[in-house]
Design a protein around this motif. Structure first.
Motif, PDB file in Angstrom:
ATOM      1  N   LYS A  18       0.830  -1.209   0.000  1.00  0.00           N
ATOM      2  CA  LYS A  18       0.000   0.000   0.000  1.00  0.00           C
ATOM      3  C   LYS A  18       0.862   1.256   0.000  1.00  0.00           C
ATOM      4  O   LYS A  18       0.625   2.183  -0.781  1.00  0.00           O
ATOM      5  CB  LYS A  18      -0.917  -0.024   1.230  1.00  0.00           C
ATOM      6  CG  LYS A  18      -1.830   1.157   1.352  1.00  0.00           C
ATOM      7  CD  LYS A  18      -2.693   1.012   2.604  1.00  0.00           C
ATOM      8  CE  LYS A  18      -3.473   2.268   2.892  1.00  0.00           C
ATOM      9  NZ  LYS A  18      -4.251   2.161   4.130  1.00  0.00           N
ATOM     10  N   TRP A  19       1.897   1.300   0.833  1.00  0.00           N
ATOM     11  CA  TRP A  19       2.744   2.478   0.925  1.00  0.00           C
ATOM     12  C   TRP A  19       3.518   2.698  -0.374  1.00  0.00           C
ATOM     13  O   TRP A  19       3.569   3.808  -0.893  1.00  0.00           O
ATOM     14  CB  TRP A  19       3.711   2.365   2.106  1.00  0.00           C
ATOM     15  CG  TRP A  19       4.386   3.667   2.397  1.00  0.00           C
ATOM     16  CD1 TRP A  19       3.909   4.662   3.198  1.00  0.00           C
ATOM     17  CD2 TRP A  19       5.614   4.156   1.851  1.00  0.00           C
ATOM     18  NE1 TRP A  19       4.780   5.727   3.198  1.00  0.00           N
ATOM     19  CE2 TRP A  19       5.835   5.442   2.377  1.00  0.00           C
ATOM     20  CE3 TRP A  19       6.555   3.622   0.973  1.00  0.00           C
ATOM     21  CZ2 TRP A  19       6.958   6.203   2.061  1.00  0.00           C
ATOM     22  CZ3 TRP A  19       7.665   4.386   0.650  1.00  0.00           C
ATOM     23  CH2 TRP A  19       7.861   5.660   1.193  1.00  0.00           C
ATOM     24  N   TYR A  20       4.109   1.639  -0.909  1.00  0.00           N
ATOM     25  CA  TYR A  20       4.911   1.792  -2.130  1.00  0.00           C
ATOM     26  C   TYR A  20       4.049   2.096  -3.355  1.00  0.00           C
ATOM     27  O   TYR A  20       4.509   2.762  -4.280  1.00  0.00           O
ATOM     28  CB  TYR A  20       5.814   0.570  -2.350  1.00  0.00           C
ATOM     29  CG  TYR A  20       7.122   0.738  -1.613  1.00  0.00           C
ATOM     30  CD1 TYR A  20       8.204   1.378  -2.205  1.00  0.00           C
ATOM     31  CD2 TYR A  20       7.267   0.315  -0.290  1.00  0.00           C
ATOM     32  CE1 TYR A  20       9.397   1.582  -1.526  1.00  0.00           C
ATOM     33  CE2 TYR A  20       8.455   0.513   0.400  1.00  0.00           C
ATOM     34  CZ  TYR A  20       9.506   1.153  -0.234  1.00  0.00           C
ATOM     35  OH  TYR A  20      10.677   1.369   0.444  1.00  0.00           O
ATOM     36  N   GLN A  21       2.797   1.669  -3.360  1.00  0.00           N
ATOM     37  CA  GLN A  21       1.891   2.067  -4.448  1.00  0.00           C
ATOM     38  C   GLN A  21       1.671   3.575  -4.420  1.00  0.00           C
ATOM     39  O   GLN A  21       1.575   4.215  -5.461  1.00  0.00           O
ATOM     40  CB  GLN A  21       0.544   1.348  -4.330  1.00  0.00           C
ATOM     41  CG  GLN A  21       0.598  -0.077  -4.818  1.00  0.00           C
ATOM     42  CD  GLN A  21      -0.725  -0.796  -4.607  1.00  0.00           C
ATOM     43  OE1 GLN A  21      -1.347  -0.687  -3.545  1.00  0.00           O
ATOM     44  NE2 GLN A  21      -1.146  -1.534  -5.612  1.00  0.00           N
ATOM     45  N   GLN A  22       1.605   4.144  -3.226  1.00  0.00           N
ATOM     46  CA  GLN A  22       1.432   5.586  -3.102  1.00  0.00           C
ATOM     47  C   GLN A  22       2.733   6.329  -3.405  1.00  0.00           C
ATOM     48  O   GLN A  22       2.721   7.394  -4.001  1.00  0.00           O
ATOM     49  CB  GLN A  22       0.941   5.939  -1.696  1.00  0.00           C
ATOM     50  CG  GLN A  22      -0.446   5.424  -1.415  1.00  0.00           C
ATOM     51  CD  GLN A  22      -0.859   5.652   0.037  1.00  0.00           C
ATOM     52  OE1 GLN A  22      -0.031   5.893   0.907  1.00  0.00           O
ATOM     53  NE2 GLN A  22      -2.141   5.569   0.293  1.00  0.00           N
ATOM     54  N   PRO A  25       3.365   6.105  -7.702  1.00  0.00           N
ATOM     55  CA  PRO A  25       2.037   5.988  -8.327  1.00  0.00           C
ATOM     56  C   PRO A  25       2.080   5.588  -9.798  1.00  0.00           C
ATOM     57  O   PRO A  25       1.077   5.094 -10.328  1.00  0.00           O
ATOM     58  CB  PRO A  25       1.439   7.384  -8.147  1.00  0.00           C
ATOM     59  CG  PRO A  25       2.599   8.295  -7.967  1.00  0.00           C
ATOM     60  CD  PRO A  25       3.658   7.477  -7.292  1.00  0.00           C
ATOM     61  N   GLU A  26       3.214   5.751 -10.454  1.00  0.00           N
ATOM     62  CA  GLU A  26       3.316   5.356 -11.854  1.00  0.00           C
ATOM     63  C   GLU A  26       3.536   3.848 -12.021  1.00  0.00           C
ATOM     64  O   GLU A  26       3.489   3.317 -13.135  1.00  0.00           O
ATOM     65  CB  GLU A  26       4.427   6.143 -12.561  1.00  0.00           C
ATOM     66  CG  GLU A  26       5.806   5.944 -11.996  1.00  0.00           C
ATOM     67  CD  GLU A  26       6.152   6.817 -10.788  1.00  0.00           C
ATOM     68  OE1 GLU A  26       7.333   6.907 -10.465  1.00  0.00           O
ATOM     69  OE2 GLU A  26       5.266   7.404 -10.143  1.00  0.00           O
ATOM     70  N   SER A  28       2.637  -0.111 -11.935  1.00  0.00           N
ATOM     71  CA  SER A  28       1.438  -0.935 -12.145  1.00  0.00           C
ATOM     72  C   SER A  28       1.447  -2.083 -11.152  1.00  0.00           C
ATOM     73  O   SER A  28       2.457  -2.773 -10.993  1.00  0.00           O
ATOM     74  CB  SER A  28       1.426  -1.511 -13.564  1.00  0.00           C
ATOM     75  OG  SER A  28       1.443  -0.489 -14.512  1.00  0.00           O
ATOM     76  N   SER A  29       0.323  -2.300 -10.508  1.00  0.00           N
ATOM     77  CA  SER A  29       0.184  -3.396  -9.559  1.00  0.00           C
ATOM     78  C   SER A  29      -0.208  -4.662 -10.314  1.00  0.00           C
ATOM     79  O   SER A  29      -1.171  -4.667 -11.076  1.00  0.00           O
ATOM     80  CB  SER A  29      -0.889  -3.031  -8.529  1.00  0.00           C
ATOM     81  OG  SER A  29      -1.084  -4.079  -7.634  1.00  0.00           O
ATOM     82  N   ARG A  75       8.113  15.566  -6.095  1.00  0.00           N
ATOM     83  CA  ARG A  75       8.178  14.185  -5.603  1.00  0.00           C
ATOM     84  C   ARG A  75       8.741  14.112  -4.190  1.00  0.00           C
ATOM     85  O   ARG A  75       8.295  13.292  -3.397  1.00  0.00           O
ATOM     86  CB  ARG A  75       9.010  13.319  -6.549  1.00  0.00           C
ATOM     87  CG  ARG A  75       8.335  12.992  -7.858  1.00  0.00           C
ATOM     88  CD  ARG A  75       7.002  12.247  -7.689  1.00  0.00           C
ATOM     89  NE  ARG A  75       7.129  10.944  -7.132  1.00  0.00           N
ATOM     90  CZ  ARG A  75       7.273   9.818  -7.829  1.00  0.00           C
ATOM     91  NH1 ARG A  75       7.317   9.857  -9.136  1.00  0.00           N
ATOM     92  NH2 ARG A  75       7.387   8.661  -7.226  1.00  0.00           N
ATOM     93  N   SER A  78       5.900  14.800  -1.933  1.00  0.00           N
ATOM     94  CA  SER A  78       4.921  13.707  -1.870  1.00  0.00           C
ATOM     95  C   SER A  78       5.452  12.518  -1.070  1.00  0.00           C
ATOM     96  O   SER A  78       4.704  11.892  -0.328  1.00  0.00           O
ATOM     97  CB  SER A  78       4.485  13.276  -3.271  1.00  0.00           C
ATOM     98  OG  SER A  78       5.516  12.609  -3.958  1.00  0.00           O
ATOM     99  N   LEU A  82       3.902  11.065   2.685  1.00  0.00           N
ATOM    100  CA  LEU A  82       3.536   9.671   2.951  1.00  0.00           C
ATOM    101  C   LEU A  82       4.193   9.132   4.219  1.00  0.00           C
ATOM    102  O   LEU A  82       3.990   7.987   4.589  1.00  0.00           O
ATOM    103  CB  LEU A  82       3.916   8.784   1.759  1.00  0.00           C
ATOM    104  CG  LEU A  82       3.119   9.019   0.496  1.00  0.00           C
ATOM    105  CD1 LEU A  82       3.732   8.235  -0.664  1.00  0.00           C
ATOM    106  CD2 LEU A  82       1.662   8.604   0.705  1.00  0.00           C
TER     107      LEU A  82
END
Length: 117
Positions: A18-22, A25-26, A28-29, A75, A78, A82
């Motif tokens: 969850k943290w690394y997806q935020q 953000p570019e 793809s999961s 960045r 951002s 987080l």
């Protein structure tokens, strides 16, 4: 040789993903149901958020991967928002670049580089 994967050891995999997806953000999961494993794909590199254990714990152990940022200041803000903490830098380095390291909420280091603006 071409790097294909970066393993990031965390104490809680679902929180780590969850943290690394935020943070990226570019990316793809990609979920692999046969192994119940989610990978974040970014520029042909897999960010594999894996369970820390007695052999490899989370935290600063000497290897830091550096990511090049086009939008340096934005960045950095951002990543800090987080919950990452500035660990080293920012400092100007060769070729007009700037770099720093952040500590993620799990104790791992993320290196960032960009152009001085």
């Amino acid at each position: 040789m071409i790097p294909v994967a970066i393993l990031i050891h965390v104490p809680d995999v679902s929180e780590g993903v969850k943290w690394y997806q935020q943070a990226f953000p570019e990316a793809s999961s990609v979920y692999y149901p046969e192994s119940d494993f989610t990978v974040l794909e970014l520029n042909n590199i897999s960010l594999e958020i894996v369970q820390a254990d007695e052999k490899v714990s989370a935290g600063k152990k000497g290897t830091v991967v550096y990511w090049f940022l086009e939008n340096w200041s934005e960045r950095l803000l951002s990543i800090e928002a987080l919950g990452a903490k500035l660990y080293r830098g920012p400092m100007v380095i060769e070729h007009g670049l700037i770099m720093c390291q952040f500590e993620d909420p799990f104790g791992n280091l993320i290196g960032l580089r960009g152009k001085v603006s």
